[in-house]
Design an enzyme around this catalytic site. Structure first.
Site, PDB file in Angstrom:
ATOM      1  N   GLU A 443      -1.263  -3.137  -5.632  1.00 39.36           N
ATOM      2  CA  GLU A 443      -1.908  -4.451  -5.830  1.00 39.36           C
ATOM      3  C   GLU A 443      -1.241  -5.522  -4.970  1.00 39.36           C
ATOM      4  OE1 GLU A 443      -4.501  -4.170  -7.135  1.00 39.36           O
ATOM      5  OE2 GLU A 443      -4.162  -2.333  -8.267  1.00 39.36           O
TER       6      GLU A 443
HETATM    7  C1  LIG Z   1       0.848   5.330  -6.891  1.00 39.17           C
HETATM    8  C2  LIG Z   1      -0.067   4.466  -6.092  1.00 39.17           C
HETATM    9  C3  LIG Z   1      -1.273   4.064  -6.639  1.00 39.17           C
HETATM   10  C4  LIG Z   1      -2.159   3.293  -5.882  1.00 39.17           C
HETATM   11  N1  LIG Z   1      -3.392   2.996  -6.385  1.00 39.17           N
HETATM   12  C5  LIG Z   1      -4.331   2.463  -5.556  1.00 39.17           C
HETATM   13  C6  LIG Z   1      -5.692   2.362  -5.956  1.00 39.17           C
HETATM   14  O1  LIG Z   1      -6.050   2.678  -7.098  1.00 39.17           O
HETATM   15  N2  LIG Z   1      -6.583   1.909  -5.059  1.00 39.17           N
HETATM   16  C7  LIG Z   1      -6.232   1.540  -3.795  1.00 39.17           C
HETATM   17  O2  LIG Z   1      -7.102   1.161  -3.025  1.00 39.17           O
HETATM   18  N3  LIG Z   1      -4.951   1.600  -3.380  1.00 39.17           N
HETATM   19  C8  LIG Z   1      -3.995   2.061  -4.223  1.00 39.17           C
HETATM   20  N4  LIG Z   1      -2.688   2.167  -3.805  1.00 39.17           N
HETATM   21  C9  LIG Z   1      -2.321   1.660  -2.506  1.00 39.17           C
HETATM   22  C10 LIG Z   1      -1.413   0.437  -2.573  1.00 39.17           C
HETATM   23  O3  LIG Z   1      -2.136  -0.676  -3.040  1.00 39.17           O
HETATM   24  C11 LIG Z   1      -0.806   0.219  -1.170  1.00 39.17           C
HETATM   25  O4  LIG Z   1       0.061   1.301  -0.927  1.00 39.17           O
HETATM   26  C12 LIG Z   1      -0.083  -1.095  -1.075  1.00 39.17           C
HETATM   27  O5  LIG Z   1      -1.006  -2.154  -1.123  1.00 39.17           O
HETATM   28  C13 LIG Z   1       0.745  -1.228   0.207  1.00 39.17           C
HETATM   29  O6  LIG Z   1       0.007  -0.830   1.316  1.00 39.17           O
HETATM   30  P1  LIG Z   1       0.624   0.240   2.349  1.00 39.17           P
HETATM   31  O7  LIG Z   1       1.105   1.390   1.556  1.00 39.17           O
HETATM   32  O8  LIG Z   1      -0.373   0.503   3.402  1.00 39.17           O
HETATM   33  O9  LIG Z   1       1.869  -0.473   2.954  1.00 39.17           O
HETATM   34  P2  LIG Z   1       1.890  -1.329   4.293  1.00 39.17           P
HETATM   35  O10 LIG Z   1       0.770  -2.279   4.300  1.00 39.17           O
HETATM   36  O11 LIG Z   1       2.036  -0.409   5.454  1.00 39.17           O
HETATM   37  O12 LIG Z   1       3.242  -2.153   4.103  1.00 39.17           O
HETATM   38  C14 LIG Z   1       4.542  -1.604   4.374  1.00 39.17           C
HETATM   39  C15 LIG Z   1       5.592  -2.703   4.198  1.00 39.17           C
HETATM   40  O13 LIG Z   1       5.355  -3.748   5.135  1.00 39.17           O
HETATM   41  C16 LIG Z   1       5.178  -4.994   4.473  1.00 39.17           C
HETATM   42  N5  LIG Z   1       4.119  -5.736   5.153  1.00 39.17           N
HETATM   43  C17 LIG Z   1       2.898  -5.294   5.521  1.00 39.17           C
HETATM   44  N6  LIG Z   1       2.212  -6.281   6.132  1.00 39.17           N
HETATM   45  C18 LIG Z   1       3.002  -7.371   6.120  1.00 39.17           C
HETATM   46  C19 LIG Z   1       2.874  -8.703   6.574  1.00 39.17           C
HETATM   47  N7  LIG Z   1       1.762  -9.137   7.162  1.00 39.17           N
HETATM   48  N8  LIG Z   1       3.899  -9.555   6.384  1.00 39.17           N
HETATM   49  C20 LIG Z   1       5.019  -9.149   5.767  1.00 39.17           C
HETATM   50  N9  LIG Z   1       5.209  -7.916   5.320  1.00 39.17           N
HETATM   51  C21 LIG Z   1       4.221  -7.021   5.485  1.00 39.17           C
HETATM   52  C22 LIG Z   1       4.801  -4.652   3.041  1.00 39.17           C
HETATM   53  O14 LIG Z   1       5.191  -5.683   2.147  1.00 39.17           O
HETATM   54  C23 LIG Z   1       5.574  -3.363   2.822  1.00 39.17           C
HETATM   55  O15 LIG Z   1       6.888  -3.681   2.450  1.00 39.17           O
HETATM   56  C24 LIG Z   1      -1.788   2.884  -4.576  1.00 39.17           C
HETATM   57  C25 LIG Z   1      -0.546   3.259  -4.044  1.00 39.17           C
HETATM   58  C26 LIG Z   1       0.294   4.061  -4.767  1.00 39.17           C
HETATM   59  C27 LIG Z   1       1.589   4.501  -4.134  1.00 39.17           C
END
Ligand SMILES: Cc1cc2nc3c(=O)[nH]c(=O)nc-3n(C[C@H](O)[C@H](O)[C@H](O)COP(=O)(O)OP(=O)(O)OC[C@H]3O[C@@H](n4cnc5c(N)ncnc54)[C@H](O)[C@@H]3O)c2cc1C
Length: 601
Positions: A443
């Site tokens: 989220e």
């Molecule tokens: C157990 C689990 C359940 C989940 N459930 C759902 C679900 O039901 N539906 C769904 O759609 N998704 C779901 N997710 C996905 C989850 O919402 C995302 O993993 C999360 O939003 C982070 O995205 P990412 O993994 O791509 O990380 P990334 O976007 O790659 O981020 C990696 C790091 O970089 C930082 N970062 C990224 N962009 C920026 C920026 N512009 N400025 C500063 N820092 C930044 C982030 O804060 C983080 O620390 C789930 C994930 C998990 C692990």
């Protein structure tokens, strides 16, 4: 063995002494049904269900889900518990009456979700996500979509999911690639892969309704070209019965650090039939309804984590014996004094308690705003809706990120209080940490929430909601500044509130000159704001407790403990705001000056 007892005394203190929910319910639709007797009965039954049915499944649920050829089996007992939940009509408690719900205030639903989520967060994720799907369809769906999908979701016969994330993007949804091709009959065929989809596949209900972000063929690039679709697992016949299987399937489930009982699915859409919700290319805007529900839901995880860890650390600290108290033996007849006599153990316990109770107060305040927002929506009062949406929008990133960060801290203290035993699986304290880590990630990560707060809500929002919130604080300070017993807290709160304003202006000025300032300051700014807001609610709780003692009502010892926890918060947690306040104003230079390739030296 992890145990849970619903903190009904604290819940009642908040809804009666601090927030006067009965008065609040006079002003919202459905509120007149929430009589004191009705509220008592609902809270009592939710407590019973959470304590007796869900809490015993918490540790056993850590065995996890099993994937087999596209089917997912949830841990033992989850399905039976869900059957009870559905038969109890819990899913539709705060849903609109016209779509099968009971129309009770949203805030009551939040309290119910808090009990469920504290007893067993992982189990609660299934109905929790479904609630988000219900809200999205209610707010943006057509009448036909509401009749087809909302009714069975409200009754709990079907469940919903949120399908945003793809392998290449989670935060940056502008990169979404899933395609939606029009079929010419009002439906669309969706093709693409979504990952990390919670509850994407399971055995709790036959039908699963996916809410999916995808792109139309002519879509502009980036976030402005994303639309939102409903994609059911099974096609729905005209009479509402389930038809053939749709072309959506679960390719696998993830092996994770925690929340093992929640299925985290790779979902493949292979030309799956779906239906547009809301306007074309406005999917992300519509999805915000879902995400806001889910974010407030996730802040419940922060409060629940702190509460569960505290409840299970406290009896251990009373039972386990180690050395003697520095201020003199407390239990001379025992081989040693209990852990709870030691100041450092008390520091950890009180930190947990202050986080759980302070977080609960913040959450219930937000729940009241949500009641007003939904009331305005149901009356067709769009200006009122927007006003409350803005107030809630300002608090949402703080609730989500600050409370989950602090919840995680509280879970760490829980393990620490158990000493080496905290590290041992059998006790369950380490599971609370493993399950809590995700609350800071999904989220929207803490970093992303912080950018939303400082960038969008404060700087682009022209500080409107910030000033409105501060106006509430000012009013409280004005009313209580001459109350003798409140003076020490009020003095500190006033200073913090004043500095919050100055600090915010100083960041805005610096950000106008250096764009990296927002990203460099944002997490410290969010935590800083969180500590000040929590201080406001601790002052309100202390005030309500003093009033309770004066009026000679209730349990004096409970009120005294409340005041003492407030004093602890002001002495030992609020000062952290100062450090965040200093760091957030630092020039970004020390963060930004190092060349990327020099990080590896
Ligand atoms: C157990 C689990 C359940 C989940 N459930 C759902 C679900 O039901 N539906 C769904 O759609 N998704 C779901 N997710 C996905 C989850 O919402 C995302 O993993 C999360 O939003 C982070 O995205 P990412 O993994 O791509 O990380 P990334 O976007 O790659 O981020 C990696 C790091 O970089 C930082 N970062 C990224 N962009 C920026 C920026 N512009 N400025 C500063 N820092 C930044 C982030 O804060 C983080 O620390 C789930 C994930 C998990 C692990």
């Amino acid at each position: 063995m992890i145990q849970y007892k619903a903190p009904l005394k604290d819940i009642n203190f908040l809804i009666n002494d601090v927030f006067n929910f009965q008065n609040h319910y006079q002003h919202i639709p459905g509120g007149s049904d929430a009589t004191p007797e009705m509220v008592d009965a609902i809270l009592g039954e939710a407590a019973r269900f959470s304590e007796e049915v869900l809490a015993p499944l918490y540790q056993s649920g850590d065995e996890g889900c099993v994937w087999n050829n596209g089917e997912v089996t949830t841990p033992k007992g989850f399905k039976e518990a869900y059957q009870q939940y559905m038969e109890g009509g819990w899913q539709g408690m705060s849903a609109p009456v016209e779509y099968g719900g009971q129309g009770l205030p949203l805030s009551l639903g939040v309290i119910k979700s808090e009990m469920i989520g504290t007893a067993n967060w992982v189990w609660g994720m299934y109905p929790g996500l479904s609630m988000g799907a219900m809200n999205t369809i209610y707010m943006h769906g057509t009448e036909e979509q509401k009749q087809t999908f909302l009714l069975p979701l409200t009754e709990g016969r079907w469940m919903g999911t949120m399908c945003l994330t793809e392998p290449q993007c989670g935060t940056d949804l502008g990169q979404v690639k899933t395609k939606a091709e029009p079929n010419g009959d009002g439906s669309y065929n969706l093709t693409g892969t979504k990952i990390f989809i919670s509850s994407g596949e399971h055995d709790l209900t036959d039908q699963i309704v996916h809410i999916v972000l995808a792109r139309l063929p002519d879509a502009p690039k980036g976030t402005k070209g994303i639309s939102l679709f409903i994609v059911p697992k099974y096609h729905v016949n005209a009479d509402g019965s389930l038809g053939e299987r749709n072309a959506v399937s679960c390719g696998s489930i993830e092996e994770k650090m925690g929340i093992h009982g929640s299925s985290t699915c790779v979902m493949n859409f292979d030309g799956a039939k779906g239906f547009l919700i809301g306007p074309e290319h406005k999917g992300l805007m519509c999805m915000f309804t879902f995400m806001n529900t889910a974010r407030i839901g996730t802040s419940i995880q922060g409060v629940g984590t702190a509460e569960l860890s505290f409840q299970n650390a406290l009896p251990y600290a009373r039972d386990r014996r180690s050395m003697r108290s520095l201020s003199g033996t407390k239990s001379p007849d025992q081989v040693a004094d209990a852990l709870i006599v030691h100041p450092d153990v008390r520091r950890m316990l009180l930190t947990q308690k202050a986080i759980a109770e302070g977080g609960r107060a913040m959450l219930y305040h937000a729940a009241r705003l949500a009641d007003h927002m939904m009331a305005a929506h149901s009356k067709g009062d769009s200006a009122g809706y927007e006003a409350y949406d803005d107030k809630l929008g300002f608090l949402t990133p703080i609730l989500k990120a600050f409370l989950t960060e602090l919840g995680y801290e509280a879970a760490n203290h829980g393990v620490q209080i158990y000493g080496g035993h905290g590290f041992i699986k059998e006790w369950g304290m380490e599971q609370i940490i493993r399950d809590a880590q995700i609350s800071k990630l999904y989220e929207g990560t803490t970093g992303v929430q912080a950018l939303d707060l400082l960038g969008r809500k404060i700087l682009l929002g022209k500080m409107k909601s910030f000033n409105e919130f501060r106006a509430e604080m000012k009013e409280f300070i004005k009313t209580h500044k001459n109350t003798r017993e409140m003076k020490p807290l009020i003095r500190q709160l006033k200073r913090a509130m004043f500095q919050w304003r100055i600090g915010t202006f100083r960041i805005a000025l610096k950000a106008a000159k250096n764009r990296d300032m927002v990203g460099a300051a944002s997490v410290d700014y969010l935590m800083y704001s969180g500590y000040i807001i929590m201080a406001f609610f601790w002052a309100r709780m202390a005030d309500a407790a003093y009033s309770g003692i004066k009026a000679g009502k209730g349990d004096t010892d409970f009120y005294k403990a409340k005041i003492q926890t407030a004093q602890f918060y002001y002495d030992r947690l609020l000062p952290r705001a100062k450090a965040h306040g200093k760091m957030m104003l630092k020039d970004p230079k020390s963060l930004m000056q190092m060349k990327d390739e020099h990080f590896s030296f």
